[in-house]
Design a protein around this motif. Structure first.
Motif, short mmCIF file in Angstrom:
data_model
loop_
_atom_site.label_atom_id
_atom_site.label_comp_id
_atom_site.label_asym_id
_atom_site.label_seq_id
_atom_site.Cartn_x
_atom_site.Cartn_y
_atom_site.Cartn_z
N UNK A 197 0.82 -1.21 0.00
CA UNK A 197 0.00 0.00 0.00
C UNK A 197 0.86 1.26 0.00
N UNK A 198 2.05 1.18 0.60
CA UNK A 198 2.95 2.33 0.52
C UNK A 198 3.48 2.51 -0.90
N UNK A 199 3.77 1.39 -1.57
CA UNK A 199 4.23 1.48 -2.96
C UNK A 199 3.12 2.01 -3.87
N UNK A 200 1.88 1.64 -3.59
CA UNK A 200 0.76 2.15 -4.39
C UNK A 200 0.70 3.67 -4.30
N UNK A 201 0.89 4.18 -3.12
CA UNK A 201 0.89 5.64 -2.95
C UNK A 201 2.06 6.27 -3.70
N UNK A 202 3.21 5.61 -3.66
CA UNK A 202 4.40 6.12 -4.34
C UNK A 202 4.20 6.15 -5.85
N UNK A 203 3.58 5.10 -6.41
CA UNK A 203 3.41 5.00 -7.86
C UNK A 203 2.24 5.85 -8.36
N UNK A 204 1.13 5.76 -7.65
CA UNK A 204 -0.11 6.36 -8.17
C UNK A 204 -0.51 7.66 -7.49
N UNK A 205 0.31 8.12 -6.55
CA UNK A 205 0.04 9.40 -5.91
C UNK A 205 -1.32 9.42 -5.25
N UNK A 206 -2.06 10.50 -5.43
CA UNK A 206 -3.35 10.68 -4.76
C UNK A 206 -4.43 9.74 -5.28
N UNK A 227 -2.14 4.85 3.71
CA UNK A 227 -2.68 3.84 4.63
C UNK A 227 -1.67 3.47 5.71
N UNK A 228 -2.17 3.35 6.97
CA UNK A 228 -1.33 2.96 8.11
C UNK A 228 -2.05 1.90 8.94
N UNK A 229 -1.28 0.96 9.48
CA UNK A 229 -1.82 0.03 10.48
C UNK A 229 -1.68 0.70 11.83
N UNK A 230 -2.79 0.83 12.58
CA UNK A 230 -2.72 1.60 13.82
C UNK A 230 -2.99 0.76 15.06
N UNK A 231 -3.63 -0.41 14.92
CA UNK A 231 -3.95 -1.18 16.13
C UNK A 231 -4.41 -2.58 15.73
N UNK A 232 -4.46 -3.44 16.74
CA UNK A 232 -5.09 -4.75 16.63
C UNK A 232 -6.03 -4.90 17.82
N UNK A 258 6.92 -4.39 -19.06
CA UNK A 258 7.29 -4.04 -17.69
C UNK A 258 6.33 -4.70 -16.69
N UNK A 259 6.89 -5.25 -15.61
CA UNK A 259 6.08 -5.81 -14.53
C UNK A 259 5.86 -4.70 -13.51
N UNK A 260 4.61 -4.29 -13.36
CA UNK A 260 4.32 -3.07 -12.61
C UNK A 260 3.32 -3.35 -11.49
N UNK A 261 3.35 -2.50 -10.49
CA UNK A 261 2.39 -2.63 -9.39
C UNK A 261 0.98 -2.39 -9.94
N UNK A 262 0.11 -3.38 -9.76
CA UNK A 262 -1.19 -3.42 -10.41
C UNK A 262 -2.29 -3.59 -9.37
N UNK A 263 -3.29 -2.74 -9.41
CA UNK A 263 -4.44 -2.88 -8.52
C UNK A 263 -5.11 -4.22 -8.80
N UNK A 264 -5.54 -4.91 -7.75
CA UNK A 264 -6.02 -6.28 -7.93
C UNK A 264 -7.51 -6.45 -8.05
N UNK A 265 -8.30 -5.36 -8.11
CA UNK A 265 -9.75 -5.53 -8.12
C UNK A 265 -10.42 -4.27 -8.67
N UNK A 290 -6.63 -1.78 -2.10
CA UNK A 290 -5.39 -2.22 -2.73
C UNK A 290 -4.87 -3.51 -2.11
N UNK A 291 -5.76 -4.24 -1.43
CA UNK A 291 -5.32 -5.43 -0.71
C UNK A 291 -4.76 -6.51 -1.63
N UNK A 292 -5.27 -6.60 -2.85
CA UNK A 292 -4.83 -7.65 -3.77
C UNK A 292 -3.82 -7.15 -4.80
N UNK A 293 -3.29 -5.95 -4.61
CA UNK A 293 -2.33 -5.40 -5.56
C UNK A 293 -1.05 -6.24 -5.57
#
Length: 345
Positions: free
Chosen positions: A87-96, A101-106, A206-213, A234-237
Motif C-alpha cells: 500500500x505504501x508502494x501504491x501511494x508512491x506510484x499512483x500518488x493521490x 494507509x497505516x496500520x494503527x492497532x489490533x 514491464x512488470x508493474x504494481x497493479x491494482x487487484x480488483x 489495494x489489498x490484492x495489488x
C-alpha cells in the motif's frame, strides 16, 4: 426453535448505521456481538466527538467506516491483512489515486487489524450508477476514460518496483493459464490457448504494481463530472505485466443487466478515447509489437479475473457453467472483444 447464544451475531436494530453487508462481514468472520460493539467503541475512542458512518459500498474482506469528511477506518481479519509495503508502494506510484494507509492497532479480543487512511473524495462508480443516470452521459464517461488512461500510464514509468516479490497471481500465471485452457467452458478455451502461446510477449512487458480488483465499487469518481479521484481496496495489488489491469476498462464501459453484461451505447468511441489517451501518455505503445503485447496482457487480465472463481478469498478454481453466472456473462462479453482485437492485429 433454538435461541441463539450471545456469541451469535444478530442484526442490531439499535445501531442503524450498520447495514446487512456489515452483518454479513461479522458472520462470515465468525465474530460476536461484542466484537461488533468493540469496533464502535474503538472508533469513538480514536475520534472523540466525531460523527462516523458505515461506507455505502463494502468489500468482502473488510469493514470500512467513514469518519468525518477526511478519514477512513478499516477493520480486517488477520487472514485478510494489508501488506504495508504494497500500500505504501501504491501511494508512491499512483500518488493521490491511492490512499495513504497505516496500520494503527489490533483489537485484543477479536484480533481484527485496524487501518487508518485518508478518504479519497468522491463516491464509487457503483454507487453513482445506482442513484443517478448521470454516469450514462457520454461526456461523463469520456472524462472517466481519459482519467483512467492517466492512472494506468503512471505504472509504465513508476511501477516497476523490483523490491516487491511476486504475489499469488504473478508467481503462477502460466499454471493458471494452463488450467484455464483445459477447464474453461469450451467456447472460451481458444482465447486462453492463444494467450498461453504468447506468454513470452506478455512477460517481456514491464512488470508493474497493479491494482487487484478494478470494479465499480472500488473506482472513486467526482459525482458530477466523472473525474477519476482514485481507487480503493489495494489489498490484492501485486506486480504483474503492464496491461493486465485493463479488464477494468470493460467495467467502466458497461455493466450488468438482467440478461447479461451490456456495453454503453458509446462504448466503441469511448474505447478509442481511452487508447488514444494512453498512447499519448505512453508513446512506446505507438510501436505495433508493444501494443500487441499490451492487448494480449489485457486478454490475460480478463481470463485471470473472470475465469478464476473467488471462493471466500481463495482463487484456485476455474469457473463453471451453471455455478458462476456473473463471471460467465462477463467472459462472454469481454472475450468476444478479445477475438475481434486478435483479428485486427
Amino acid at each position: 426453535m433454538a435461541v441463539p447464544s450471545s456469541d451469535v451475531v444478530a442484526p442490531l436494530p439499535d445501531l442503524p448505521s450498520f447495514e446487512s453487508s456489515v452483518d454479513d462481514f461479522f458472520i462470515r468472520s465468525g465474530l460476536t456481538l461484542q466484537d461488533r460493539l468493540d469496533c464502535c467503541s474503538f472508533i469513538d475512542g480514536l475520534y472523540p466527538g466525531k460523527s462516523w458512518l458505515i461506507a455505502p459500498c463494502q468489500g468482502y474482506c473488510s469493514l470500512t467506516v467513514f469518519v468525518g469528511d477526511d478519514d477512513v477506518v478499516q477493520f480486517r481479519p488477520g487472514n485478510y491483512r494489508l501488506d504495508i509495503q504494497i500500500v505504501e508502494a501504491a501511494r508512491e506510484v499512483y500518488g493521490s489515486f491511492a490512499p495513504d494507509t497505516r496500520h494503527i492497532a489490533t483489537l485484543p479480543k477479536s484480533g481484527l487489524l485496524v487501518y487508518c487512511m485518508n478518504k479519497i473524495p468522491g463516491v464509487s462508480l457503483k454507487h453513482i450508477r445506482e442513484i443517478s443516470t448521470m454516469a450514462d452521459g457520454v461526456e461523463y464517461q469520456a472524462r472517466l476514460c481519459v482519467d483512467f488512461a492517466s492512472f494506468v500510464s503512471r505504472s509504465w514509468y513508476l511501477g516497476s518496483i523490483t523490491s516487491i516479490p511476486l504475489g499469488i497471481v504473478g508467481s503462477s500465471i502460466t499454471s493458471r493459464l494452463e488450467s484455464l485452457s483445459a477447464e474453461l467452458p469450451a467456447r472460451f478455451r481458444p482465447v486462453a490457448e492463444q494467450t498461453l502461446s504468447q506468454m513470452t510477449l506478455i512477460e517481456a512487458l514491464p512488470w508493474v504494481l497493479t491494482h487487484g480488483d478494478i470494479l465499480p465499487g472500488n473506482i472513486i469518481v467526482e459525482p458530477s463530472s466523472g473525474q477519476l479521484c482514485g481507487l480503493v481496496d489495494w489489498a490484492e495489488a501485486e506486480r504483474l505485466p503492464f496491461g493486465i489491469c485493463l479488464y477494468g476498462l470493460e467495467e467502466i464501459l458497461g455493466g450488468p443487466t438482467a440478461s447479461g453484461f451490456r456495453y454503453h451505447f458509446h462504448a466503441t468511441n469511448l474505447r478509442s478515447i481511452f487508447w488514444n489517451e494512453l498512447k499519448k501518455q505512453v508513446p512506446e505503445l505507438l510501436q505495433a509489437p508493444v501494443m500487441r503485447a499490451v492487448k494480449l496482457a489485457r486478454d490475460l487480465g480478463v481470463l485471470l479475473w473472470y475465469g478464476i472463481a473467488f471462493d471466500n478469498g481463495a482463487i484456485n478454481r476455474v469457473i463453471q457453467e451453471g455455478r458462476d453466472a456473473e463471471e460467465i456473462r462477463k467472459l462472454d462479453a469481454f472475450l468476444e472483444l478479445c477475438v475481434v482485437d486478435a483479428e485486427n492485429l
